[in-house]
Design a protein around this motif. Structure first.
Motif, short mmCIF file in Angstrom:
data_model
loop_
_atom_site.label_atom_id
_atom_site.label_comp_id
_atom_site.label_asym_id
_atom_site.label_seq_id
_atom_site.Cartn_x
_atom_site.Cartn_y
_atom_site.Cartn_z
N CYS A 6 0.85 -1.20 0.00
CA CYS A 6 0.00 0.00 0.00
C CYS A 6 0.88 1.25 0.00
N PHE A 8 0.16 4.35 0.52
CA PHE A 8 -0.05 5.27 1.64
C PHE A 8 0.55 4.71 2.93
N CYS A 9 0.58 3.37 3.11
CA CYS A 9 1.30 2.79 4.26
C CYS A 9 2.79 3.09 4.14
N HIS A 48 -3.31 1.16 8.51
CA HIS A 48 -4.04 0.85 7.28
C HIS A 48 -5.49 0.42 7.56
N HIS A 99 -6.48 2.91 1.01
CA HIS A 99 -6.07 3.22 2.39
C HIS A 99 -6.84 4.51 2.67
ZN ZN Z 1 -2.21 1.34 3.71
#
Ligand code: ZN
Ligand code: 5GP
Length: 140
Positions: A6, A8-9, A48, A99
């Motif tokens: 991910c 955004f993670c 997340h 996310h």
């Molecule tokens: Zn994420």
């Protein structure tokens, strides 16, 4: 999308760079790569969660606080006279990053951006029927 992949993670962990504007223990805010207007900012939880149906209510205060602080800062920095807070859930709603994130979009008088078109119910009874139907799902 697994948490390992991910984006955004990875941004939250500092493994992918971002243009950060704010962070606290649970929330991060950074500029959207493709802004509606410059200053368009995304607020994400560092953990997340894919969407509103999965994010814990306990995060609400931190998110709400960040939206208020960053919203005011974006207005100050851009000279905007308002801002939209948007949050998309599901592909059909325009969600592309799974996310959860809230968009803060600075707005200017006469900027010509329409958020969406609104219609009408055929009559008052149809509106009441829909309200009753939604309410019935709250009980399920
Ligand atoms: Zn994420
Ligand atoms: P959504 O359509 O899911 O509500 O919004 C996802 C947003 O994430 C889009 O506005 C898109 O421009 C932004 N975005 C996608 N990938 C990246 C990225 O790697 N970095 C940043 N800063 N924004 C991204």
């Amino acid at each position: 999308m697994s948490e390992e992949k991910c984006i955004f993670c990875l941004i939250a962990k500092g493994e992918i760079p971002c243009a950060k504007v704010y962070e606290d223990d649970s929330v991060l805010a950074f500029l959207d790569l493709s802004p509606v207007h410059p200053g368009h900012t995304l607020v994400i939880p560092k953990e997340h969660y894919k969407d509103m149906l999965h994010v814990p209510c306990e995060l609400g205060t931190a998110v709400f606080s960040a939206l208020k602080k960053v919203g005011a800062a974006v207005m100050g920095a851009t000279g905007a006279s308002g801002f939209n807070v948007m949050q998309n859930n599901g592909l059909s709603a325009g969600q592309t990053m799974f996310h959860i994130h809230w968009h803060i979009i600075p707005r200017f008088d006469g900027d010509g951006l329409g958020v969406w078109e609104q219609g009408k119910y055929p009559d008052a009874a149809a509106m009441q029927d829909m309200a009753a139907k939604v309410a019935s799902y709250l009980e399920k």
